[in-house]
Design an enzyme around this catalytic site. Sequence first.
Site, PDB file in Angstrom:
ATOM      1  N   GLY A   1      -7.955   7.549  -6.481  1.00 29.83           N
ATOM      2  CA  GLY A   1      -8.629   7.067  -5.122  1.00 29.83           C
ATOM      3  C   GLY A   1      -8.576   9.000  -4.427  1.00 29.83           C
ATOM      4  O   GLY A   1      -7.975   8.830  -3.837  1.00 29.83           O
TER       5      GLY A   1
ATOM      6  N   GLY B   1      -5.246  10.380  -0.877  1.00 23.98           N
ATOM      7  CA  GLY B   1      -5.285  10.458  -2.105  1.00 23.98           C
ATOM      8  C   GLY B   1      -5.746  11.840  -2.402  1.00 23.98           C
ATOM      9  O   GLY B   1      -5.268  13.366  -3.389  1.00 23.98           O
TER      10      GLY B   1
ATOM     11  N   TYR C   1      -8.223  -7.541   3.834  1.00 27.97           N
ATOM     12  CA  TYR C   1      -7.349  -6.567   2.973  1.00 27.97           C
ATOM     13  C   TYR C   1      -5.773  -6.681   3.351  1.00 27.97           C
ATOM     14  O   TYR C   1      -4.788  -6.629   2.212  1.00 27.97           O
ATOM     15  CB  TYR C   1      -8.132  -5.419   4.203  1.00 27.97           C
TER      16      TYR C   1
END
Length: 270
Positions: free
Chosen positions: A10, A16, A165
């Site tokens: 990512g 990232g 999540y």
Amino acid sequence: MTDQTVLITGSTDGLGRHLAARLARSGARILVHGRDKERAEQVREEILAVGGREPEILLADLASLREVDQLAEQVRRRTDRLDVLINNAGVGFGAPGAPRQVSVDGVELRFAVNYLAVYRLTRQLRPLLIASAPSRVVNVASIGQQALDLADLNFEHDYDGGAAYRRAKLAEIMFTFDLAEELRSSGVTVTAVHPATYMDTSMVAEFGGSPLSTVEEGGDAVMHLVDDEVPTGTYFNGKAESRADDQAYDPAVRAALRQRTDELIAAAIG
């Protein structure tokens, strides 16, 4: 970081992307991972603009376990060592009220990307990490954690994006603890980190959150685990060693999660 090779999943957006340029500037060779070639090329240009070494671009959709395996194979073809693996790619809460989504393998999307892909990719790269020791695995987790329902890992009942999540991020921390124990004598350290709260990223913008921190702050926390001497098998909140949800320290729950994880992967890719 001179002469070290770093894979950041990512790395075409948010934290990232920041880490890719930051580590490249310090001399590391970066393996840039993303789904979109154009965005990956933009990161490549940013790395070269800050004086970094020519990076490698690796494309894969981590919502597919077969593509996770292809990513691992790309890594093995492009490098004979891997000094640092930063498992950063993830899917956030989603837009408010968004329905449950599943991966191409039929797994709830957040569990698939935020946990299963991390588990599978890291295990596929385990021999390379051991051969490159001393090496490091840094799992970008979250302070947002929720106990797993082992009978409903696929979150088919009473779905909520935020809860999905949080469950996936706790599973990622459990994997961190397990892998650290497995690799304790190998020279590979494995840690997890909540980098910062509500960084200014597209993931936060998607669910309508207001940024409370910057990717630079999150980057500082990740770099602490990349650069400094820290104990393996630990979870950090920013730069401070912290305690995860109690369920992460239950060996029976972790063992059950490992078994169910292997079953899910076997069902998806055989």
